[in-house]
Write a protein that holds these residues in place. Structure first.
Motif, PDB file in Angstrom:
ATOM      1  N   THR A  43      49.474  38.087  58.404  1.00 56.98           N
ATOM      2  CA  THR A  43      50.567  37.665  57.518  1.00 56.98           C
ATOM      3  C   THR A  43      50.022  36.792  56.389  1.00 56.98           C
ATOM      4  OG1 THR A  43      52.002  37.729  59.436  1.00 56.98           O
ATOM      5  CG2 THR A  43      52.874  36.632  57.486  1.00 56.98           C
ATOM      6  N   ARG A 103      61.060  36.947  46.459  1.00 54.31           N
ATOM      7  CA  ARG A 103      61.087  36.786  47.914  1.00 54.31           C
ATOM      8  C   ARG A 103      61.357  38.130  48.592  1.00 54.31           C
ATOM      9  NH1 ARG A 103      64.722  32.488  50.326  1.00 54.31           N
ATOM     10  NH2 ARG A 103      66.223  33.163  48.786  1.00 54.31           N
ATOM     11  N   LYS A 104      62.107  38.975  47.907  1.00 58.26           N
ATOM     12  CA  LYS A 104      62.412  40.291  48.453  1.00 58.26           C
ATOM     13  C   LYS A 104      61.134  41.120  48.564  1.00 58.26           C
ATOM     14  CE  LYS A 104      65.509  44.168  47.516  1.00 58.26           C
ATOM     15  NZ  LYS A 104      66.533  44.702  46.603  1.00 58.26           N
ATOM     16  N   LYS A 106      58.100  39.946  48.683  1.00 62.99           N
ATOM     17  CA  LYS A 106      57.236  39.299  49.675  1.00 62.99           C
ATOM     18  C   LYS A 106      57.581  39.767  51.083  1.00 62.99           C
ATOM     19  CE  LYS A 106      55.522  34.877  48.183  1.00 62.99           C
ATOM     20  NZ  LYS A 106      55.666  33.454  48.158  1.00 62.99           N
ATOM     21  N   ASP A 107      58.869  39.872  51.373  1.00 59.74           N
ATOM     22  CA  ASP A 107      59.281  40.296  52.719  1.00 59.74           C
ATOM     23  C   ASP A 107      58.845  41.737  52.990  1.00 59.74           C
ATOM     24  OD1 ASP A 107      60.299  37.862  53.246  1.00 59.74           O
ATOM     25  OD2 ASP A 107      62.393  38.468  53.415  1.00 59.74           O
ATOM     26  N   SER A 111      55.921  42.713  55.893  1.00 61.71           N
ATOM     27  CA  SER A 111      56.374  43.580  56.989  1.00 61.71           C
ATOM     28  C   SER A 111      55.275  44.537  57.450  1.00 61.71           C
ATOM     29  CB  SER A 111      57.609  44.387  56.556  1.00 61.71           C
ATOM     30  OG  SER A 111      57.239  45.443  55.678  1.00 61.71           O
ATOM     31  N   TYR A 148      66.320  36.493  51.828  1.00 61.32           N
ATOM     32  CA  TYR A 148      64.922  36.899  52.036  1.00 61.32           C
ATOM     33  C   TYR A 148      64.054  35.721  52.440  1.00 61.32           C
ATOM     34  CZ  TYR A 148      66.588  41.141  49.955  1.00 61.32           C
ATOM     35  OH  TYR A 148      67.309  42.268  49.722  1.00 61.32           O
ATOM     36  N   SER A 149      63.090  35.988  53.274  1.00 60.69           N
ATOM     37  CA  SER A 149      62.120  35.025  53.827  1.00 60.69           C
ATOM     38  C   SER A 149      62.704  34.132  54.921  1.00 60.69           C
ATOM     39  CB  SER A 149      61.429  34.173  52.752  1.00 60.69           C
ATOM     40  OG  SER A 149      62.235  33.087  52.386  1.00 60.69           O
ATOM     41  N   ILE A 181      60.770  40.958  61.550  1.00 56.82           N
ATOM     42  CA  ILE A 181      61.390  41.643  60.405  1.00 56.82           C
ATOM     43  C   ILE A 181      62.749  42.261  60.761  1.00 56.82           C
ATOM     44  CG2 ILE A 181      59.242  42.066  59.187  1.00 56.82           C
ATOM     45  CD1 ILE A 181      59.086  44.828  60.321  1.00 56.82           C
ATOM     46  N   THR A 190      63.727  42.506  55.337  1.00 53.73           N
ATOM     47  CA  THR A 190      63.810  41.045  55.302  1.00 53.73           C
ATOM     48  C   THR A 190      62.913  40.464  56.398  1.00 53.73           C
ATOM     49  OG1 THR A 190      65.642  41.098  56.871  1.00 53.73           O
ATOM     50  CG2 THR A 190      66.222  41.054  54.546  1.00 53.73           C
ATOM     51  N   THR A 191      62.670  39.149  56.337  1.00 48.16           N
ATOM     52  CA  THR A 191      61.959  38.493  57.446  1.00 48.16           C
ATOM     53  C   THR A 191      62.778  37.304  57.939  1.00 48.16           C
ATOM     54  OG1 THR A 191      60.705  36.990  56.032  1.00 48.16           O
ATOM     55  CG2 THR A 191      59.696  39.125  56.500  1.00 48.16           C
TER      56      THR A 191
END
Ligand code: ASP
Ligand code: MG
Length: 442
Positions: A43, A103-104, A106-107, A111, A148-149, A181, A190-191
């Protein structure tokens, strides 16, 4: 059935995966669902790759590609991870071109860690004769909001998860689900926040009515202190959900802070075990523990460094109402999460993580108060028996006094098991060692 979750360090490479599979095999009669994190520090590597793509235009996922290909090779697996690796490369290339990392995105990016690890693990299980099936969390019913996140699961998940997983277990399949996730209703990945695989595991356990959720780590359970600071720290045989949640917030980093919530609802026990020492009993997390299990007044001592303390003194008159409301409204407006609070008639002190940038927040607060921001602080938290709080306070401050340490703020948590106080960062190690000696080594 049971849920077994293995963290990144328990599936870091081929060797660890073999070890993990050995452990899981012993539990097959109890019909496990397996939840896995990303392998090792994947990660972090994914986030690093995105940062370099964004900031320097470098497109490289070498560390990720190498470690995963190596595991596939060493385990002699017959699977194709190239499509996922290619998709990931394209994504990183995209980030370098658009020079934007939401952030979207990044998730979506992180993943890949969990998606790769479950595929590799299930291929290995099949190779050794276990009927395993890798499942992306969204196919196992994990639907979330679009925060997100740090997404929250939607209520529907509670019904969807057992609908998806129980039929598989009944067919004798070992489901291997990606931790961490989920997807929104619109299909965006998403996470659940860093370390979120714990939450994935406890949600499955609670939603499916499992006998227990096992969380396999690289330590012997929840310890009485941080072993890097206190080498004599001992694993606790049992703690309550409440104590475990407090410990997670204040630096024990054993479980994701939100991971307890689903199991509290259903009373599902959580067992923290060591994958490198499976015969150790581990720590059991339950709703209540019998009295004699908690003979000592203190259960654990933790510290969290890198804390900022904000002192806010009202410029209005004593007895004015609405002051605290305005103070907290300001924090909330800037999305700053406050950890510990102490108030008096005309002032309030709060602590927060130093990571926040506080310039505009301070400007707003200055409209109603004098503001003093001090960085370089540490929170010391004692989780103990409330019935003996005076004894704990007396002995704890005795330790600080002897060490010549000035306590700068005190709070006894409303969750009643938590006494926290603030000192200078540089003194935290000595104080934690002193407290551990006072309460455990006698
Ligand atoms: N892989 C994610 C992380 O490192 C989730 C987890 O390990 O639980 O934060
Ligand atoms: Mg991890």
């Amino acid at each position: 059935m049971i849920v077994m979750k293995f963290g990144g360090s328990s599936v870091a490479d081929a060797e660890c995966i073999r070890n993990m599979a050995d452990i899981v095999r012993r539990y097959i009669p109890r019909r496990p669902v397996l939840v896995l994190s990303a392998m090792g520090d994947s990660t972090d590597y994914l986030l690093e790759a995105a940062d370099s793509a964004l900031n320097t235009g470098t497109v490289s996922i070498r560390k990720i590609e190498e470690s995963h290909c190596k595991a596939v090779e060493e385990l002699e697996l017959d699977i194709e991870i190239t499509p996922l690796i290619e998709e990931l490369k394209n994504l990183v290339l995209g980030i370098s071109m658009i020079k934007e990392l939401t952030r979207k995105t990044k998730d979506y990016l992180v993943s890949f860690g969990e998606r790769l690890s479950v595929r590799i693990a299930s291929a290995y299980f099949r190779k050794i004769g276990v009927n395993a099936k890798s499942i992306d969390a969204w196919d196992a019913g994990f639907l979330s909001d679009d925060d997100y996140s740090q997404a929250w699961l939607l209520k529907e998940s509670w019904e969807l998860i057992p609908q998806r997983l129980i039929p598989l277990i009944e067919k004798g399949v070992l489901p291997i689900v990606t931790g961490f996730i989920a997807k929104t209703k619109d299909g965006a990945i998403t996470t659940l926040g860093r370390g979120g695989s714990d939450l994935t595991a406890t949600v499955i356990a609670a939603a499916c009515g499992a006998e227990e959720a096992q969380v396999w780590k690289d330590v012997d359970g929840i310890l009485s202190g941080d072993p890097r600071i206190v080498p004599s720290a001992k694993p606790l045989s049992a703690v309550t959900y409440e104590e475990a949640a407090e410990l997670a917030y204040y630096g024990a980093q054993v479980l994701h802070p939100r991971a307890m919530q689903p199991c509290v609802k259903t009373g599902t026990p959580v067992l923290v075990k060591n994958s490198y020492n499976p015969s150790a009993p581990g720590t059991r997390i339950l709703s209540a523990i019998e009295k004699d299990a908690a003979l000592k007044p203190v259960r654990a001592i933790t510290t969290r460094k890198g804390i900022t303390m904000v002192d806010i003194v009202s410029t209005r008159m004593v007895g004015q109402f609405g002051f605290l409301e305005r103070v907290f409204a300001t924090f909330s407006e800037y999305h700053v999460s406050v950890d510990i609070v102490a108030t008096s008639e005309v002032s309030v002190s709060v602590t927060l993580d130093t990571a926040y940038s506080l310039d505009s927040l301070k400007r707003d607060l200055l409209k109603i108060a004098y503001v003093d921001i001090k960085t370089g602080k540490a929170i010391i938290t004692i989780i103990g028996d409330v019935q003996r709080s005076s004894e704990i306070l007396n002995r704890a401050f005795g330790v600080c006094f002897k060490l010549g340490v000035q306590v700068q703020m005190i709070s006894q948590g409303a969750s009643k098991v938590n006494i926290s106080f603030i000192i200078d960062d540089g003194q935290a190690v000595d104080v934690v060692r002193g407290l551990h000696k006072e309460f455990f080594d006698y």
